[in-house]
Design a protein around this motif. Structure first.
Motif, PDB file in Angstrom:
ATOM      1  N   ARG A 425     -19.622   0.893   0.375  1.00 10.80           N
ATOM      2  CA  ARG A 425     -21.014   1.267   0.675  1.00 10.80           C
ATOM      3  C   ARG A 425     -21.261   2.758   0.483  1.00 10.80           C
ATOM      4  NH1 ARG A 425     -20.044  -2.571   5.056  1.00 10.80           N
ATOM      5  NH2 ARG A 425     -19.445  -0.819   6.414  1.00 10.80           N
ATOM      6  N   HIS A 426     -20.256   3.466  -0.044  1.00  6.73           N
ATOM      7  CA  HIS A 426     -20.389   4.915  -0.192  1.00  6.73           C
ATOM      8  C   HIS A 426     -21.546   5.267  -1.122  1.00  6.73           C
ATOM      9  CE1 HIS A 426     -19.444   9.065  -1.416  1.00  6.73           C
ATOM     10  NE2 HIS A 426     -18.825   9.142  -0.236  1.00  6.73           N
ATOM     11  N   VAL A 427     -22.279   6.305  -0.746  1.00  4.81           N
ATOM     12  CA  VAL A 427     -23.388   6.799  -1.565  1.00  4.81           C
ATOM     13  C   VAL A 427     -23.097   8.250  -1.951  1.00  4.81           C
ATOM     14  CG1 VAL A 427     -25.864   7.279  -1.652  1.00  4.81           C
ATOM     15  CG2 VAL A 427     -25.020   5.291  -0.372  1.00  4.81           C
ATOM     16  N   PRO A 428     -23.028   8.524  -3.258  1.00  2.00           N
ATOM     17  CA  PRO A 428     -23.199   7.595  -4.382  1.00  2.00           C
ATOM     18  C   PRO A 428     -21.970   6.697  -4.547  1.00  2.00           C
ATOM     19  CG  PRO A 428     -22.569   9.752  -5.197  1.00  2.00           C
ATOM     20  CD  PRO A 428     -22.772   9.910  -3.730  1.00  2.00           C
ATOM     21  N   PRO A 429     -22.132   5.544  -5.176  1.00  2.23           N
ATOM     22  CA  PRO A 429     -21.001   4.637  -5.361  1.00  2.23           C
ATOM     23  C   PRO A 429     -19.969   5.227  -6.325  1.00  2.23           C
ATOM     24  CG  PRO A 429     -22.927   3.834  -6.540  1.00  2.23           C
ATOM     25  CD  PRO A 429     -23.385   4.993  -5.722  1.00  2.23           C
ATOM     26  N   VAL A 430     -18.703   4.836  -6.114  1.00  5.09           N
ATOM     27  CA  VAL A 430     -17.610   5.301  -6.959  1.00  5.09           C
ATOM     28  C   VAL A 430     -16.990   4.083  -7.629  1.00  5.09           C
ATOM     29  CG1 VAL A 430     -15.395   6.511  -7.046  1.00  5.09           C
ATOM     30  CG2 VAL A 430     -17.184   7.281  -5.463  1.00  5.09           C
ATOM     31  N   GLN A 431     -17.134   3.991  -8.938  1.00  4.85           N
ATOM     32  CA  GLN A 431     -16.697   2.786  -9.650  1.00  4.85           C
ATOM     33  C   GLN A 431     -15.212   2.523  -9.460  1.00  4.85           C
ATOM     34  OE1 GLN A 431     -16.629   2.627 -14.081  1.00  4.85           O
ATOM     35  NE2 GLN A 431     -18.120   0.978 -13.833  1.00  4.85           N
ATOM     36  N   ARG A 435     -12.764  -0.971  -8.035  1.00  2.00           N
ATOM     37  CA  ARG A 435     -11.599  -1.597  -8.662  1.00  2.00           C
ATOM     38  C   ARG A 435     -10.398  -1.584  -7.717  1.00  2.00           C
ATOM     39  NH1 ARG A 435     -13.321   1.704 -13.010  1.00  2.00           N
ATOM     40  NH2 ARG A 435     -11.435   2.996 -12.891  1.00  2.00           N
ATOM     41  N   GLU A 436     -10.221  -0.483  -6.997  1.00  4.38           N
ATOM     42  CA  GLU A 436      -9.103  -0.399  -6.055  1.00  4.38           C
ATOM     43  C   GLU A 436      -9.278  -1.368  -4.891  1.00  4.38           C
ATOM     44  OE1 GLU A 436      -6.406   1.022  -6.565  1.00  4.38           O
ATOM     45  OE2 GLU A 436      -6.792   2.504  -8.121  1.00  4.38           O
ATOM     46  N   VAL A 437     -10.480  -1.454  -4.367  1.00  2.00           N
ATOM     47  CA  VAL A 437     -10.746  -2.381  -3.258  1.00  2.00           C
ATOM     48  C   VAL A 437     -10.550  -3.819  -3.732  1.00  2.00           C
ATOM     49  CG1 VAL A 437     -12.524  -3.277  -1.686  1.00  2.00           C
ATOM     50  CG2 VAL A 437     -12.302  -0.802  -2.042  1.00  2.00           C
ATOM     51  N   ALA A 438     -10.971  -4.113  -4.954  1.00  7.35           N
ATOM     52  CA  ALA A 438     -10.895  -5.473  -5.476  1.00  7.35           C
ATOM     53  C   ALA A 438      -9.464  -5.982  -5.556  1.00  7.35           C
ATOM     54  CB  ALA A 438     -11.552  -5.545  -6.854  1.00  7.35           C
ATOM     55  N   ARG A 439      -8.490  -5.061  -5.686  1.00  3.07           N
ATOM     56  CA  ARG A 439      -7.098  -5.497  -5.762  1.00  3.07           C
ATOM     57  C   ARG A 439      -6.332  -5.214  -4.467  1.00  3.07           C
ATOM     58  NH1 ARG A 439      -7.076  -1.054  -9.536  1.00  3.07           N
ATOM     59  NH2 ARG A 439      -7.179  -2.585 -11.215  1.00  3.07           N
ATOM     60  N   HIS A 440      -7.004  -4.684  -3.457  1.00  6.75           N
ATOM     61  CA  HIS A 440      -6.325  -4.285  -2.223  1.00  6.75           C
ATOM     62  C   HIS A 440      -6.010  -5.502  -1.362  1.00  6.75           C
ATOM     63  CE1 HIS A 440      -5.277  -1.980   1.332  1.00  6.75           C
ATOM     64  NE2 HIS A 440      -5.428  -0.851   0.640  1.00  6.75           N
ATOM     65  N   ARG A 441      -4.810  -5.523  -0.803  1.00  5.86           N
ATOM     66  CA  ARG A 441      -4.383  -6.666   0.012  1.00  5.86           C
ATOM     67  C   ARG A 441      -5.204  -6.811   1.278  1.00  5.86           C
ATOM     68  NH1 ARG A 441       1.401  -4.053   2.027  1.00  5.86           N
ATOM     69  NH2 ARG A 441       0.500  -2.348   3.260  1.00  5.86           N
ATOM     70  N   ASN A 442      -5.827  -5.726   1.763  1.00  3.21           N
ATOM     71  CA  ASN A 442      -6.611  -5.786   3.004  1.00  3.21           C
ATOM     72  C   ASN A 442      -8.099  -5.999   2.768  1.00  3.21           C
ATOM     73  OD1 ASN A 442      -4.285  -5.348   4.478  1.00  3.21           O
ATOM     74  ND2 ASN A 442      -4.574  -3.134   4.610  1.00  3.21           N
ATOM     75  N   ALA A 450     -19.101  -7.035  -2.495  1.00  3.09           N
ATOM     76  CA  ALA A 450     -19.671  -5.796  -3.020  1.00  3.09           C
ATOM     77  C   ALA A 450     -19.022  -5.432  -4.360  1.00  3.09           C
ATOM     78  CB  ALA A 450     -19.483  -4.665  -2.008  1.00  3.09           C
ATOM     79  N   CYS A 451     -17.726  -5.692  -4.475  1.00  3.00           N
ATOM     80  CA  CYS A 451     -17.013  -5.379  -5.726  1.00  3.00           C
ATOM     81  C   CYS A 451     -17.502  -6.238  -6.888  1.00  3.00           C
ATOM     82  CB  CYS A 451     -15.510  -5.580  -5.540  1.00  3.00           C
ATOM     83  SG  CYS A 451     -14.743  -4.390  -4.404  1.00  3.00           S
ATOM     84  N   LEU A 452     -17.970  -7.428  -6.583  1.00  2.57           N
ATOM     85  CA  LEU A 452     -18.452  -8.322  -7.637  1.00  2.57           C
ATOM     86  C   LEU A 452     -19.661  -7.748  -8.363  1.00  2.57           C
ATOM     87  CD1 LEU A 452     -18.121 -11.793  -5.877  1.00  2.57           C
ATOM     88  CD2 LEU A 452     -16.754 -10.960  -7.795  1.00  2.57           C
ATOM     89  N   ALA A 453     -20.345  -6.801  -7.724  1.00  9.26           N
ATOM     90  CA  ALA A 453     -21.520  -6.202  -8.351  1.00  9.26           C
ATOM     91  C   ALA A 453     -21.136  -5.166  -9.404  1.00  9.26           C
ATOM     92  CB  ALA A 453     -22.406  -5.549  -7.286  1.00  9.26           C
ATOM     93  N   ASP A 454     -19.868  -4.761  -9.404  1.00  5.82           N
ATOM     94  CA  ASP A 454     -19.399  -3.792 -10.393  1.00  5.82           C
ATOM     95  C   ASP A 454     -18.783  -4.527 -11.580  1.00  5.82           C
ATOM     96  OD1 ASP A 454     -18.531  -0.781 -10.897  1.00  5.82           O
ATOM     97  OD2 ASP A 454     -16.794  -2.044 -11.337  1.00  5.82           O
ATOM     98  N   ARG A 455     -19.195  -4.192 -12.778  1.00  2.00           N
ATOM     99  CA  ARG A 455     -18.767  -4.930 -13.968  1.00  2.00           C
ATOM    100  C   ARG A 455     -17.256  -4.906 -14.157  1.00  2.00           C
ATOM    101  NH1 ARG A 455     -17.645  -3.531 -19.094  1.00  2.00           N
ATOM    102  NH2 ARG A 455     -18.195  -1.358 -18.667  1.00  2.00           N
ATOM    103  N   GLN A 456     -16.637  -3.753 -13.939  1.00  2.00           N
ATOM    104  CA  GLN A 456     -15.188  -3.658 -14.163  1.00  2.00           C
ATOM    105  C   GLN A 456     -14.392  -4.264 -13.013  1.00  2.00           C
ATOM    106  OE1 GLN A 456     -13.667   0.115 -15.520  1.00  2.00           O
ATOM    107  NE2 GLN A 456     -15.573   0.652 -16.536  1.00  2.00           N
TER     108      GLN A 456
END
Length: 508
Positions: A425-431, A435-442, A450-456
């Motif tokens: 939810r950080h403003v401005p967003p950091v792409q 990606r890091e959150v999307a692969r994070h075990r936690n 939220a990660c699904l909204a980012d193309r990469q």
């Protein structure tokens, strides 16, 4: 291509009965993914190879097929794979050595532990490609024999073979006592003198860029020397005479060797070509005096390479840190720093030095915490993924440095689910953070959504097991095939849904 079935083929949670069903209907794409699955049984491997023959070679290399499963006449490439793994029948080698297909004989020549009579057959092969491949991998005795082969390409391969006896390598390097080669690939194909155009437009031309022959097979001989200089089995007494060779490539090959006498190092350190000095700078065998000399070299690449040398003095490295761009990497000398050196580095006045230290992931708690509180954003960014940092420390880093550290904070293995959600939810967003959150075990469902909204980040998040199952099902119809495959491979996909997705074999 059915991306859902390809994803299911890679899904580690796919029930065994569905694996069997998928094998029975697999096309080449699905079969390729099935062949890479962990836990395939031998029965399943045999069925898959029977269904899609192209999978048999990778299955053989994985040890899932045995000699009893292979017909060497009908499946020569599979037989070669087993021979390459020392698991085939030696009689196959005799059969394949006489095969009319040169590519099969060439592959056979690279296999280990061939019977002596097969090596003899391959050494006398009429196609130089087969003999060259044998020369590259063969035993010391056969390599010694092939070093006198009339074709220069075969000798070039012998020079690269680390099993070649040292005295033979010395002879190839110097040419002393060796009868001249009679042919090379260039004069086999062209009327000499001939120089191959590096931008050759001719279709089907396989000559190497810059290959040339004026009757002396000079480009191949030159390459043979390079290979011998690179070969660690070549005696140092034979290589030192090349310190003043006119070829930059030859001197670079020489400079990479770890066994040169000091006078050769000193000569190469003064080489006018920066590329040669780069090779010296990266060589861990040079002494401290030369390391210090190279630290004053005007070539940026020379100094940058020197920083990666595991033996560079620490005081030299700290000076280099402020003058060359090293980047976010753990340098060998930093990794080997003693406890007292670590303390000194942590209190350095240079942020670049503290940043290099922060790349270590085994720092004492006090030093780790001090670097986490560092006022320099590059230092904080470097330490952010260090294990053991608390959420409070990571939050403070984000508050202090903002977007400069958000991505690395998200990569911290101990980042809590709540913190990961905050980072999305950080403003401005950091792409990069997505990606890091999307692969994070936690990562949690909300964070992944939220990660699904980012193309990469979307394809990565689609495969995360914490993604809610209903959302995984939705993603099976996504417009992006990468997302579809990742969702189908998600181990949290319901077995019931998996069963619905895998068609029954016809006639079942």
């Amino acid at each position: 291509m059915n991306h859902v079935l390809c994803g299911l083929a890679a899904n580690p949670a796919l029930p065994p009965e569905l694996v069997d069903r998928l094998i029975a209907i697999a096309d080449a794409d699905v079969a390729a993914d099935l062949a890479l699955r962990e836990g395939l049984s031998r029965t399943q491997a045999v069925a898959l190879a029977s269904r899609v023959g192209e999978t048999a070679v990778p299955l053989a290399y994985q040890g899932l097929l045995t000699a009893a499963d292979v017909d060497p006449v009908a499946q020569p490439h599979v037989a070669l794979a087993l021979l390459d793994e020392r698991a085939g029948d030696p009689a196959w080698a005799r059969l394949l050595a006489a095969d009319p297909d040169v590519e099969l004989r060439e592959k056979l020549a690279s296999c280990p532990e061939l019977p002596p009579d097969v090596m003899e057959t391959l050494a006398a092969d009429s196609d130089v490609r087969v003999v060259t491949e044998l020369a590259l991998w063969t035993t010391p005795d056969m390599a010694a024999r092939l070093s006198r082969h009339p074709h220069a390409e075969v000798r070039r391969a012998v020079a690269a073979n680390e099993a070649t006896p040292p005295d033979v390598l010395a002879t190839l390097l110097t040419g002393e006592g060796l009868p001249p080669a009679e042919r090379c690939l260039v004069c086999d194909a062209e009327e000499t003198p001939f120089v191959h155009d590096s931008q050759c437009p001719r279709p089907g031309c396989h000559l190497r860029s810059g290959a040339s022959c004026d009757g002396s097979h000079e480009s191949t001989v030159h390459e043979m020397q390079e290979q011998a200089l690179w070969n660690p089995a070549t005696p140092v007494e034979a290589v030192v005479r090349f310190a003043d060779h006119s070829s930059t490539l030859v001197r670079r090959r020489l400079a990479a060797r770890p066994d040169l006498p000091p006078w050769v190092w000193r000569r190469l350190v003064d080489d006018p070509i920066p590329g040669v000095r780069v090779e010296v700078a990266g060589n861990p065998a040079i002494d401290e005096d030369l390391l210090r000399t190279l630290a004053t070299d005007r070539g940026h690449d020379v100094r940058r390479t020197l920083a990666h040398n595991p033996r560079v003095p620490l005081d030299v490295l700290t000076c280099l840190a402020g003058t060359v761009k090293i980047g976010p990497t753990l340098l060998p000398r930093i990794a080997a720093a003693s406890p007292s050196e670590v303390k000194a580095l942590a209190t350095s006045s240079s942020p670049a030095v503290r940043m290099l230290l922060a790349q270590r992931r085994d720092l004492p708690v006090g030093i780790r915490d001090a670097l986490a509180a560092d006022p320099d954003a590059k230092v904080a960014n470097s330490i952010a993924p260090h294990p053991g940092l608390s959420d409070a420390q990571l939050h403070t880093m984000v508050k202090r440095h903002g977007v400069q550290v958000v991505g690395k904070v998200a990569a911290n293995p101990g980042a809590s689910p709540a913190l990961l959600e905050d980072l999305t939810r950080h403003v401005p967003p950091v792409q990069k953070a997505f990606r890091e959150v999307a692969r994070h075990r936690n990562a949690t469902g909300p964070a992944l959504r939220a990660c699904l909204a980012d193309r990469q980040a979307r394809p990565i998040a689609a495969g995360h097991p914490a993604l809610p199952p209903p959302l995984i099902v939705e993603l099976l119809a996504d417009d992006d095939w990468r997302v579809v495959e990742a969702a189908a491979a998600n181990p949290s996909l319901s077995p019931t849904v998996m069963a619905e997705l895998v068609p029954e074999p016809s006639g079942a």
